[in-house]
Each structure stands twice: as C-alpha cells, then as structure tokens.
Design a protein around this motif. Structure first.
Motif, short mmCIF file in Angstrom:
data_model
loop_
_atom_site.label_atom_id
_atom_site.label_comp_id
_atom_site.label_asym_id
_atom_site.label_seq_id
_atom_site.Cartn_x
_atom_site.Cartn_y
_atom_site.Cartn_z
N LEU A 79 32.40 23.31 -1.30
CA LEU A 79 33.55 22.88 -0.51
C LEU A 79 34.46 24.03 -0.10
N ALA A 80 34.02 25.26 -0.33
CA ALA A 80 34.84 26.43 0.00
C ALA A 80 34.91 26.65 1.51
N LEU A 81 33.90 26.19 2.23
CA LEU A 81 33.83 26.41 3.67
C LEU A 81 33.66 25.09 4.40
N ALA A 82 33.90 25.13 5.68
CA ALA A 82 33.64 23.99 6.55
C ALA A 82 32.79 24.48 7.71
N PHE A 83 32.16 23.56 8.38
CA PHE A 83 31.36 23.90 9.55
C PHE A 83 32.22 24.66 10.56
N GLY A 84 31.74 25.80 11.03
CA GLY A 84 32.45 26.56 12.04
C GLY A 84 33.42 27.60 11.51
N ASP A 85 33.59 27.69 10.19
CA ASP A 85 34.47 28.73 9.65
C ASP A 85 33.88 30.10 9.90
N TYR A 86 34.76 31.05 10.21
CA TYR A 86 34.33 32.44 10.40
C TYR A 86 34.34 33.14 9.05
N VAL A 87 33.24 33.80 8.71
CA VAL A 87 33.12 34.52 7.45
C VAL A 87 32.44 35.87 7.68
N GLU A 88 32.65 36.76 6.76
CA GLU A 88 31.88 38.00 6.68
C GLU A 88 30.95 37.83 5.49
N VAL A 102 33.06 36.18 2.46
CA VAL A 102 34.53 36.18 2.44
C VAL A 102 34.98 35.44 3.69
N LYS A 103 35.77 34.39 3.48
CA LYS A 103 36.29 33.61 4.61
C LYS A 103 37.36 34.44 5.31
N MET A 104 37.30 34.47 6.63
CA MET A 104 38.23 35.27 7.43
C MET A 104 38.97 34.37 8.42
N VAL A 105 39.98 34.95 9.04
CA VAL A 105 40.69 34.26 10.11
C VAL A 105 39.89 34.46 11.39
N THR A 106 39.67 33.38 12.12
CA THR A 106 38.92 33.46 13.37
C THR A 106 39.72 34.22 14.41
N THR A 107 39.12 35.26 14.95
CA THR A 107 39.79 36.09 15.95
C THR A 107 39.32 35.71 17.34
N SER A 108 40.00 36.22 18.35
CA SER A 108 39.60 35.94 19.73
C SER A 108 38.25 36.56 20.05
N LEU A 109 37.89 37.64 19.37
CA LEU A 109 36.58 38.28 19.56
C LEU A 109 35.46 37.33 19.15
N ILE A 110 35.63 36.65 18.02
CA ILE A 110 34.63 35.69 17.54
C ILE A 110 34.58 34.48 18.47
N THR A 111 35.73 34.00 18.90
CA THR A 111 35.78 32.86 19.81
C THR A 111 35.07 33.18 21.11
N THR A 112 35.28 34.37 21.64
CA THR A 112 34.63 34.80 22.87
C THR A 112 33.11 34.87 22.69
N ALA A 113 32.66 35.41 21.55
CA ALA A 113 31.23 35.50 21.27
C ALA A 113 30.59 34.12 21.18
N MET A 114 31.27 33.19 20.54
CA MET A 114 30.73 31.83 20.41
C MET A 114 30.74 31.10 21.75
N ASP A 115 31.77 31.33 22.55
CA ASP A 115 31.80 30.76 23.90
C ASP A 115 30.64 31.27 24.74
N GLY A 116 30.30 32.57 24.57
CA GLY A 116 29.16 33.15 25.27
C GLY A 116 27.86 32.50 24.84
N ASP A 117 27.72 32.22 23.55
CA ASP A 117 26.52 31.53 23.04
C ASP A 117 26.40 30.15 23.66
N ALA A 118 27.51 29.44 23.71
CA ALA A 118 27.50 28.07 24.24
C ALA A 118 27.15 28.08 25.74
N ALA A 119 27.65 29.08 26.46
CA ALA A 119 27.37 29.15 27.90
C ALA A 119 25.90 29.44 28.17
N GLN A 120 25.24 30.17 27.28
CA GLN A 120 23.83 30.49 27.47
C GLN A 120 22.91 29.32 27.13
N GLU A 121 23.40 28.36 26.38
CA GLU A 121 22.56 27.22 25.98
C GLU A 121 22.49 26.21 27.05
#
Length: 118
Positions: free
Chosen positions: A44-53, A99-118
C-alpha cells in the motif's frame, strides 16, 4: 501498448486485498488463493501512476543508480515487488526497492508523449 490493462490489474489487486462477507472467515480472496499474507507496508506504499525512482544496482561507473518509473501494480510476491513502467526506455521492470518522488512536469510531459503515440 496501453496502460489500461495495468490499471485493471492494479484495481483487481486492491479488490482482492479486502475480505468479503460472502467468504467464510475473515481472510481476503488473495490470502485464500495464495496462502500468503500481504506485506501491507510495501503493498500500500504506492498507488497506480505514482512517480518513483527505482533502484538499478550499483557499479563503480558513472552509470545511473536509479531509473525514473511510474508505479503500475504490486506483484504479490514475498519481497513486495511492484511492476513499474520505465519512463526512459518505455519498458516494464520489476523492483523491490524504490523511492516515491513528487511528479514533475518533465515526467508529465514524457507520459503525455507516450499516450499520444498509442
């Protein structure tokens, strides 16, 4: 490859953690099926979509020691591993240390790019 199936797997893993009144006793469906009690601290430490290293091992080189990933779902094994989506090379990896991290705009942009390619 859509992350929808990963979200479904995450949802099912969560539903199977809860005991139900339709089953005898107070055990959850997962415990009845596998015989293993979950490690709630890791599960229960993480949830779907959490940004981690995630830990990538250590070598005596300048190679990265962690990888940017998105948490998908717990694997339900004895080590408390999770399945992650590696943002850098768009692949699945399994890890027990993160290690759970705070989601940054860089990660959001990368995930948006993945979604656009699908």
């Amino acid at each position: 490859n859509s992350r929808v199936k990963d979200l479904v797997a995450y949802s099912v893993s969560r539903l199977n953690l809860h005991s139900t009144t339709s089953l005898t006793g107070v055990l959850s469906p997962r415990v009845l099926f596998t015989g293993m009690k979950p490690n709630y601290k890791k599960e229960l430490a993480l949830a779907f979509g959490d940004y981690v290293e995630v830990h990538n091992g250590t070598t005596n080189t300048s190679q990265e020691r962690s990888l940017p990933c998105i948490a998908l779902y717990p694997l339900g094994n004895s080590t408390g591993s999770w399945l992650f989506w590696n943002v850098s090379n768009r692949s699945y990896i399994r890890r027990s240390h993160w290690v759970k991290m705070v989601t940054t705009s860089l990660i959001t942009t990368a995930m948006d790019g993945d979604a656009a390619q699908e």
